[in-house]
Scaffold this motif. Structure first.
Motif, mmCIF file in Angstrom:
data_model
loop_
_atom_site.group_PDB
_atom_site.id
_atom_site.type_symbol
_atom_site.label_atom_id
_atom_site.label_comp_id
_atom_site.label_asym_id
_atom_site.label_seq_id
_atom_site.Cartn_x
_atom_site.Cartn_y
_atom_site.Cartn_z
ATOM 1 N N PRO A 1 -1.804 25.890 17.416
ATOM 2 C CA PRO A 1 -0.643 25.764 16.528
ATOM 3 C C PRO A 1 -1.082 25.851 15.067
ATOM 4 O O PRO A 1 -2.185 25.420 14.722
ATOM 5 C CB PRO A 1 -0.094 24.371 16.842
ATOM 6 C CG PRO A 1 -0.695 23.978 18.144
ATOM 7 C CD PRO A 1 -1.993 24.711 18.255
ATOM 8 N N SER A 2 -0.230 26.398 14.219
ATOM 9 C CA SER A 2 -0.601 26.549 12.804
ATOM 10 C C SER A 2 -0.040 25.439 11.928
ATOM 11 O O SER A 2 -0.255 25.452 10.730
ATOM 12 C CB SER A 2 -0.132 27.911 12.280
ATOM 13 O OG SER A 2 1.263 28.030 12.422
ATOM 14 N N ASN A 3 0.685 24.487 12.506
ATOM 15 C CA ASN A 3 1.220 23.390 11.688
ATOM 16 C C ASN A 3 0.124 22.377 11.360
ATOM 17 O O ASN A 3 -0.800 22.180 12.132
ATOM 18 C CB ASN A 3 2.415 22.719 12.361
ATOM 19 C CG ASN A 3 2.134 22.305 13.779
ATOM 20 O OD1 ASN A 3 1.389 22.939 14.490
ATOM 21 N ND2 ASN A 3 2.737 21.220 14.197
ATOM 22 N N ALA A 4 0.250 21.762 10.172
ATOM 23 C CA ALA A 4 -0.756 20.815 9.713
ATOM 24 C C ALA A 4 -0.128 19.846 8.725
ATOM 25 O O ALA A 4 0.954 20.085 8.201
ATOM 26 C CB ALA A 4 -1.911 21.557 9.051
ATOM 27 N N SER A 5 -0.847 18.782 8.445
ATOM 28 C CA SER A 5 -0.435 17.820 7.436
ATOM 29 C C SER A 5 -1.540 17.755 6.392
ATOM 30 O O SER A 5 -2.720 17.856 6.724
ATOM 31 C CB SER A 5 -0.240 16.455 8.095
ATOM 32 O OG SER A 5 0.126 15.496 7.142
ATOM 33 N N ILE A 6 -1.153 17.574 5.124
ATOM 34 C CA ILE A 6 -2.142 17.555 4.046
ATOM 35 C C ILE A 6 -1.852 16.402 3.093
ATOM 36 O O ILE A 6 -0.699 16.022 2.898
ATOM 37 C CB ILE A 6 -2.132 18.889 3.261
ATOM 38 C CG1 ILE A 6 -3.294 18.945 2.255
ATOM 39 C CG2 ILE A 6 -0.807 19.121 2.576
ATOM 40 C CD1 ILE A 6 -3.476 20.301 1.611
ATOM 41 N N LEU B 1 -0.897 19.271 -10.121
ATOM 42 C CA LEU B 1 -1.443 20.237 -9.174
ATOM 43 C C LEU B 1 -0.716 20.040 -7.851
ATOM 44 O O LEU B 1 -0.580 18.900 -7.379
ATOM 45 C CB LEU B 1 -2.942 20.023 -8.971
ATOM 46 C CG LEU B 1 -3.836 20.365 -10.144
ATOM 47 C CD1 LEU B 1 -5.263 19.903 -9.872
ATOM 48 C CD2 LEU B 1 -3.796 21.855 -10.437
ATOM 49 N N ILE B 2 -0.240 21.122 -7.263
ATOM 50 C CA ILE B 2 0.474 21.079 -5.989
ATOM 51 C C ILE B 2 -0.388 21.776 -4.945
ATOM 52 O O ILE B 2 -0.878 22.880 -5.185
ATOM 53 C CB ILE B 2 1.834 21.800 -6.100
ATOM 54 C CG1 ILE B 2 2.678 21.160 -7.198
ATOM 55 C CG2 ILE B 2 2.552 21.802 -4.755
ATOM 56 C CD1 ILE B 2 3.872 22.006 -7.600
ATOM 57 N N TYR B 3 -0.573 21.129 -3.811
ATOM 58 C CA TYR B 3 -1.331 21.717 -2.709
ATOM 59 C C TYR B 3 -0.377 21.897 -1.534
ATOM 60 O O TYR B 3 0.235 20.930 -1.075
ATOM 61 C CB TYR B 3 -2.520 20.838 -2.327
ATOM 62 C CG TYR B 3 -3.573 20.827 -3.402
ATOM 63 C CD1 TYR B 3 -4.620 21.741 -3.375
ATOM 64 C CD2 TYR B 3 -3.510 19.924 -4.454
ATOM 65 C CE1 TYR B 3 -5.574 21.753 -4.371
ATOM 66 C CE2 TYR B 3 -4.470 19.926 -5.459
ATOM 67 C CZ TYR B 3 -5.495 20.845 -5.408
ATOM 68 O OH TYR B 3 -6.447 20.847 -6.405
ATOM 69 N N LEU B 4 -0.256 23.127 -1.062
ATOM 70 C CA LEU B 4 0.654 23.480 0.020
ATOM 71 C C LEU B 4 -0.153 23.933 1.228
ATOM 72 O O LEU B 4 -0.912 24.903 1.141
ATOM 73 C CB LEU B 4 1.582 24.612 -0.441
ATOM 74 C CG LEU B 4 2.499 25.225 0.599
ATOM 75 C CD1 LEU B 4 3.551 24.220 1.046
ATOM 76 C CD2 LEU B 4 3.156 26.483 0.053
ATOM 77 N N ALA B 5 -0.018 23.219 2.350
ATOM 78 C CA ALA B 5 -0.615 23.656 3.611
ATOM 79 C C ALA B 5 0.462 24.421 4.356
ATOM 80 O O ALA B 5 1.587 23.937 4.521
ATOM 81 C CB ALA B 5 -1.087 22.460 4.430
ATOM 82 N N ALA C 1 7.472 28.715 9.025
ATOM 83 C CA ALA C 1 8.160 27.703 8.215
ATOM 84 C C ALA C 1 7.467 26.351 8.305
ATOM 85 O O ALA C 1 7.959 25.379 7.758
ATOM 86 C CB ALA C 1 9.607 27.586 8.665
ATOM 87 N N LYS C 2 6.336 26.275 8.972
ATOM 88 C CA LYS C 2 5.619 25.008 9.113
ATOM 89 C C LYS C 2 4.763 24.798 7.872
ATOM 90 O O LYS C 2 3.918 25.620 7.553
ATOM 91 C CB LYS C 2 4.756 25.044 10.363
ATOM 92 C CG LYS C 2 5.576 25.222 11.616
ATOM 93 C CD LYS C 2 4.694 25.453 12.806
ATOM 94 C CE LYS C 2 5.551 25.723 14.019
ATOM 95 N NZ LYS C 2 4.756 26.161 15.149
ATOM 96 N N MET C 3 5.014 23.682 7.160
ATOM 97 C CA MET C 3 4.271 23.430 5.936
ATOM 98 C C MET C 3 4.207 21.946 5.637
ATOM 99 O O MET C 3 4.950 21.157 6.189
ATOM 100 C CB MET C 3 4.906 24.176 4.774
ATOM 101 C CG MET C 3 6.299 23.663 4.419
ATOM 102 S SD MET C 3 7.202 24.768 3.375
ATOM 103 C CE MET C 3 8.048 25.752 4.598
ATOM 104 N N SER C 4 3.306 21.591 4.728
ATOM 105 C CA SER C 4 3.151 20.233 4.249
ATOM 106 C C SER C 4 2.701 20.318 2.798
ATOM 107 O O SER C 4 2.032 21.272 2.408
ATOM 108 C CB SER C 4 2.099 19.503 5.100
ATOM 109 O OG SER C 4 1.988 18.160 4.714
ATOM 110 N N LEU C 5 3.063 19.314 1.987
ATOM 111 C CA LEU C 5 2.841 19.373 0.546
ATOM 112 C C LEU C 5 2.194 18.088 0.042
ATOM 113 O O LEU C 5 2.489 17.002 0.529
ATOM 114 C CB LEU C 5 4.205 19.560 -0.133
ATOM 115 C CG LEU C 5 4.260 19.840 -1.607
ATOM 116 C CD1 LEU C 5 3.784 21.254 -1.897
ATOM 117 C CD2 LEU C 5 5.697 19.690 -2.092
ATOM 118 N N SER C 6 1.304 18.228 -0.944
ATOM 119 C CA SER C 6 0.690 17.087 -1.608
ATOM 120 C C SER C 6 0.538 17.417 -3.088
ATOM 121 O O SER C 6 0.361 18.583 -3.444
ATOM 122 C CB SER C 6 -0.682 16.781 -0.997
ATOM 123 O OG SER C 6 -1.219 15.600 -1.556
ATOM 124 N N THR C 7 0.616 16.405 -3.948
ATOM 125 C CA THR C 7 0.516 16.647 -5.393
ATOM 126 C C THR C 7 -0.499 15.704 -6.037
ATOM 127 O O THR C 7 -0.716 14.593 -5.562
ATOM 128 C CB THR C 7 1.878 16.462 -6.097
ATOM 129 O OG1 THR C 7 2.323 15.117 -5.905
ATOM 130 C CG2 THR C 7 2.919 17.432 -5.559
#
Length: 155
Positions: free
Chosen positions: A73-78, A125-129, A139-145
């Motif tokens: 699977p390509s989904n992840a959490s960051i 700074l925005i990090y997008l997985a 459409a699978k994504m996760s975001l951290s700043t």
């Protein structure tokens, strides 16, 4: 099929070098051996920032029973944090951002990526997985700043 393989190989060769990940955790989630992997990924162009990404890794038993042997699977959490004094080098400041990390999730067609976007107006700074597929989007994504206020990197 050969032409598609050549195009995919060319696309992979043109991808810029990205950060190196280090496995810092591996959690078993079921009796067939599927795991959640946690990796630490220091940003290669922003000293003082480390991202941790968690993703699912399928076991041999799961691959045999599900049939699609070569795909995860390509989904992840960051989540990303300041791990030292932040120093911005010559980073891409465009709206499209810059690839920080890329890891294949199948033989050719699918990958898991981390893209860094610099929000200069808000000093963040925005990090997008996100997953990426050659044949269709994901459409699978996760975001951290990471806020840059009160750091030497703030301008």
């Amino acid at each position: 099929m050969t032409r598609m393989f050549r195009l995919a190989a060319l696309a992979l060769a043109l991808i810029p070098a990205t950060a190196h990940a280090e496995i810092v955790g591996k959690v078993g989630v079921d009796w067939v051996g599927n795991d959640v992997i946690v990796e630490a990924i220091p940003d290669p162009d922003v000293e003082g920032v480390t991202c941790h990404i968690a993703y699912f890794e399928r076991s041999v038993i799961d691959r045999l029973s599900q049939g699609n042997w070569f795909e995860d699977p390509s989904n992840a959490s960051i989540d990303c944090r300041q791990t030292g004094p932040i120093t911005l080098s010559d980073i891409d400041r465009s709206r499209g951002g810059e690839a920080v990390f890329r890891e294949s999730r199948s033989i050719i067609l699918k990958s898991l990526r981390i893209t860094r976007i610099y929000d200069e107006t808000n000093q963040v700074l925005i990090y997008l997985a996100h997953g990426s597929e050659l044949t269709q989007g994901s459409a699978k994504m996760s975001l951290s700043t990471i806020p840059l206020y009160d750091t030497e990197a703030a301008q």
